[in-house]
Design an enzyme around this catalytic site. Structure first.
Site, PDB file in Angstrom:
ATOM      1  N   HIS A 125      -6.892  15.968   1.543  1.00 33.47           N
ATOM      2  CA  HIS A 125      -6.380  15.894   0.172  1.00 33.47           C
ATOM      3  C   HIS A 125      -5.657  17.177  -0.229  1.00 33.47           C
ATOM      4  CE1 HIS A 125      -8.959  12.303  -0.196  1.00 33.47           C
ATOM      5  NE2 HIS A 125      -8.054  11.940  -1.089  1.00 33.47           N
ATOM      6  N   ASP A 130      -5.733   8.446  -6.958  1.00 37.92           N
ATOM      7  CA  ASP A 130      -6.174   9.260  -5.822  1.00 37.92           C
ATOM      8  C   ASP A 130      -5.112  10.328  -5.589  1.00 37.92           C
ATOM      9  OD1 ASP A 130      -6.730  10.374  -3.293  1.00 37.92           O
ATOM     10  OD2 ASP A 130      -7.582   8.516  -2.536  1.00 37.92           O
ATOM     11  N   ASP A 160     -11.268  18.510   0.355  1.00 41.28           N
ATOM     12  CA  ASP A 160     -11.172  18.409   1.814  1.00 41.28           C
ATOM     13  C   ASP A 160      -9.755  18.796   2.226  1.00 41.28           C
ATOM     14  OD1 ASP A 160      -9.470  15.906   1.957  1.00 41.28           O
ATOM     15  OD2 ASP A 160     -11.234  15.045   0.985  1.00 41.28           O
ATOM     16  N   ARG A 220      -2.709   1.172  -4.485  1.00 41.30           N
ATOM     17  CA  ARG A 220      -2.478  -0.268  -4.556  1.00 41.30           C
ATOM     18  C   ARG A 220      -2.685  -0.747  -5.986  1.00 41.30           C
ATOM     19  NH1 ARG A 220      -6.754  -2.660  -0.668  1.00 41.30           N
ATOM     20  NH2 ARG A 220      -7.853  -0.715  -1.091  1.00 41.30           N
ATOM     21  N   ASP A 260      -9.583  14.388  -4.280  1.00 40.19           N
ATOM     22  CA  ASP A 260      -9.052  13.081  -4.644  1.00 40.19           C
ATOM     23  C   ASP A 260      -8.986  12.927  -6.166  1.00 40.19           C
ATOM     24  OD1 ASP A 260      -9.169  10.406  -5.539  1.00 40.19           O
ATOM     25  OD2 ASP A 260     -10.553   9.738  -4.007  1.00 40.19           O
ATOM     26  N   HIS A 305       0.854  -1.193   0.000  1.00 35.79           N
ATOM     27  CA  HIS A 305       0.000   0.000   0.000  1.00 35.79           C
ATOM     28  C   HIS A 305       0.890   1.242   0.000  1.00 35.79           C
ATOM     29  CE1 HIS A 305      -2.541   3.116   1.862  1.00 35.79           C
ATOM     30  NE2 HIS A 305      -3.602   2.424   1.461  1.00 35.79           N
ATOM     31  N   LYS A 347      -6.126  -0.386  -8.280  1.00 34.62           N
ATOM     32  CA  LYS A 347      -7.020   0.561  -7.621  1.00 34.62           C
ATOM     33  C   LYS A 347      -7.071   1.861  -8.409  1.00 34.62           C
ATOM     34  CE  LYS A 347      -8.165  -2.091  -4.206  1.00 34.62           C
ATOM     35  NZ  LYS A 347      -9.549  -2.569  -4.039  1.00 34.62           N
ATOM     36  N   CYS A 371      -4.139  12.010  -3.074  1.00 34.54           N
ATOM     37  CA  CYS A 371      -3.292  11.985  -1.878  1.00 34.54           C
ATOM     38  C   CYS A 371      -2.014  11.185  -2.101  1.00 34.54           C
ATOM     39  CB  CYS A 371      -4.054  11.444  -0.675  1.00 34.54           C
ATOM     40  SG  CYS A 371      -4.414   9.677  -0.713  1.00 34.54           S
ATOM     41  N   TYR A 372      -2.053  10.206  -3.028  1.00 32.91           N
ATOM     42  CA  TYR A 372      -0.862   9.399  -3.292  1.00 32.91           C
ATOM     43  C   TYR A 372       0.195  10.174  -4.083  1.00 32.91           C
ATOM     44  CZ  TYR A 372      -3.557   5.615  -1.366  1.00 32.91           C
ATOM     45  OH  TYR A 372      -4.305   4.842  -0.518  1.00 32.91           O
TER      46      TYR A 372
END
Length: 445
Positions: A383, A265, A380, A259, A373, A217, A262, A267-268
Site C-alpha cells: 500500500h 482502498d 504495509d 469495484r 489501505d 476491477h 466496494k 492502493c486504487y
C-alpha cells in the site's frame, strides 16, 4: 441496499468506514491552522526509514511472502524513488545480485532463487532493476531468454499465462507486454491476439475484468488499458464508457474503490488514478469515439499512441535486420509506443478530484511511517508503494507535459510534498524510465 429495513453486511462496513474517515476530517479541520498544516505534510524521512528497513530485515510473519520477494524489492525501491531518495550502493548491489539469482536460465524471474519463473515476479524484478538504473543493473537482464519465456507463456486465446500451466488473465497480458515494451523486445508474435483477449474483458459497466465474463476491477482495468496503449490498439476499447466507470469509482471519502459497491482502498489511488491519467493523453481517440470534431491541435498531437501514426509506418518500411528471430524495424516501431505516448501533451484536464484524493491519502492513509489501505488497517509495503504512486499521479494530473513541474495549487499541503512523476504505463519514475529507454534502445537483445 437494505433488506426488510435491515442494513446488509456491505452497508454496515461502508457506514463504519465513512464514520472513521469523516471523524478524521472533522478532527483535523477543527484544529487551528498551524496544527492543521502538520497533518497535510508527507512524513518523508519516516517513510524512507520504514522502507529501507524492509530491505534488510522483515519479521517472521513475512515468511508467507517467500514467493513474492521481487515484489518487496519493487514496492520498496519504487516508493523510495518516488520520494526523491535512494539507498546506498551496498544495498543496491545486494538487490541486483539477489535478482540475478532469481533469474531462470530459461528466461523470466521467479519469486525467489530456484523458484519457477512467473510473469508477476518478472515484472517486479524488471521494474526494480529499472528503478535502480545504471549499467550493472540494466545489463544484468537477459533479454533473449526473457523473450523466449514470454513466448512460452503466450496462449492460443491471445492472452498470457502467469506461469507454466498457470492462469490466463489481463494481469498476465499487462505484465508480459509491459516487460517486453520496456526491454525493447516487443514484436507481433507477442502482440498477436492479445488485443482481442483484452477487448473481450471489457464489461457492460465500462471497466475491464480479469477474464471474459467477470466483474470490472480497478487493477485489471489499469492492466488492460495500459497494455492496449503499449500495443497501439487502445482505440478498440470503448473509452467513453471506461471513463464513466472510472469516475464513479471515486467515493465521498475522496479515495477510490476497486469495484462497484466496494470499500475505498488506498492502493486504487494508483490503479484507478493512473487509468484516468492514461486516458487524459487519449484525447483524440475519445473525441473520435464520441463523434465529436477534432481541432487542428487535436489532430496534430494524434501522433501519440492513441492512433496509428506516420512515424511508425516509416519505421516499418525500413529494411529488416533480424536478430534472434526479431525484426528490429518492427521492434523499434512498437516499443516506442510508450515513449511517444508520454511525450504527447495532455489535452484533457484531470478526470477525477485530485484534491479529494490527496486529502484522503494524507489524512486517512498516511501513518507516522508508511501508508495503509484505510483507517483501521495496518501499513504495509504494497500500500505504501501504490498510495505514493497514486499521490504522484494526482500531483501531476494537471500538468500538460510530464517534464514540467506542477503548479503550487496542484499540490495539497506544502510544495515540498511534491513527488517524482511516474510513467503511468509502467509505474516507474519517469527519469528512470528515460534511462532504461535509452539503454535498451541502443543495444540488441
Amino acid at each position: 441496499m437494505e433488506v426488510n429495513g435491515v442494513a446488509t453486511k456491505s452497508e454496515e462496513e461502508q457506514f463504519a468506514v465513512w464514520n472513521q474517515v469523516f471523524r478524521i476530517y472533522d478532527l483535523v479541520f477543527g484544529l487551528p491552522p498551524h496544527a492543521q498544516a502538520l497533518h497535510f505534510e508527507i512524513r518523508r524521512d519516516n517513510h524512507v526509514e520504514y522502507l529501507t528497513r524492509g530491505l534488510s530485515h522483515l519479521g517472521p510473519g513475512f515468511s508467507v511472502m517467500d514467493a513474492t520477494r521481487p515484489w518487496i524489492c519493487y514496492w520498496v525501491m519504487h516508493s523510495i524513488a518516488l520520494l526523491g531518495d535512494c539507498v546506498g550502493d551496498k544495498l543496491e548491489t545486494g538487490i541486483i545480485d539477489f535478482l540475478e539469482r532469481c533469474q531462470d536460465p530459461n528466461g523470466g524471474y521467479g519469486g525467489g532463487p530456484g523458484q519457477m519463473p512467473h510473469l508477476a515476479a518478472t515484472y517486479a524484478a524488471i521494474n526494480t532493476l529499472v528503478t535502480i538504473g545504471g549499467t550493472k543493473s540494466l545489463s544484468s537482464i537477459n533479454r533473449e531468454t526473457i523473450y523466449g519465456f514470454l513466448l512460452r507463456m503466450k496462449d492460443s486465446s491471445g492472452g498470457f499465462r502467469m506461469h507454466d500451466g498457470g492462469e490466463i488473465d489481463v494481469r498476465a497480458c499487462y505484465t508480459a507486454i509491459s516487460v517486453a515494451s520496456i526491454l525493447n523486445i516487443l514484436d507481433h508474435r507477442l502482440i498477436q491476439g492479445t488485443g482481442d483477449y483484452i477487448t473481450r474483458c471489457q464489461t457492460y459497466e465500462g471497466g475491464i475484468a480479469g477474464e471474459p465474463s467477470s466483474e470490472a476491477h480497478g487493477g485489471y482495468t489499469f492492466c488492460g488499458l495500459a497494455a492496449m496503449v503499449l500495443m497501439n490498439e487502445v482505440n478498440r476499447l470503448n473509452l467513453p464508457q471506461l471513463i464513466n466507470w472510472i469516475v464513479f469509482r471515486q467515493g465521498v471519502e475522496g479515495g477510490f474503490q476497486g469495484r462497484t459497491n466496494k470499500l475505498v482502498d488506498g492502493c486504487y489511488s494508483f490503479w484507478q488514478g493512473a487509468a484516468a491519467a492514461i486516458i487524459q493523453r487519449l484525447h483524440s481517440t475519445v473525441m473520435e469515439q464520441l463523434g465529436l470534431p477534432l481541432s487542428k491541435t487535436d489532430f496534430s498531437q494524434g501522433a501519440s499512441c492513441d492512433s496509428s501514426n506516420s512515424d511508425q509506418e516509416e519505421e516499418h518500411s525500413e529494411p529488416e535486420c533480424c536478430v534472434n528471430d526479431i525484426c528490429q524495424p518492427e521492434i523499434v516501431g512498437v516499443n516506442h509506443n510508450g515513449d511517444r505516448f508520454i511525450k504527447a501533451p495532455q489535452e484533457m484536464g484531470p478526470l477525477f478530484n485530485t484534491f479529494a484524493l490527496q486529502q484522503y491519502i494524507l489524512l486517512c492513509s498516511q501513518e507516522e511511517a508508511g501508508f495503509r489501505d484505510k483507517p483501521g488497517k495496518s501499513r504495509d509495503h504494497y500500500h505504501t508503494c501504490y498510495v505514493l504512486s497514486g499521490l504522484s499521479i494526482s500531483h501531476h494530473a494537471g500538468t500538460r507535459n510530464v517534464d514540467r513541474p506542477p503548479r503550487t495549487i496542484d499540490v495539497m499541503g506544502p510544495y515540498s510534498n511534491l513527488l517524482e512523476p511516474v510513467h503511468p504505463l509502467y509505474n516507474v519514475v519517469f527519469d528512470k524510465y528515460k534511462e532504461a529507454f535509452r539503454f535498451f534502445s541502443s543495444s540488441n537483445p
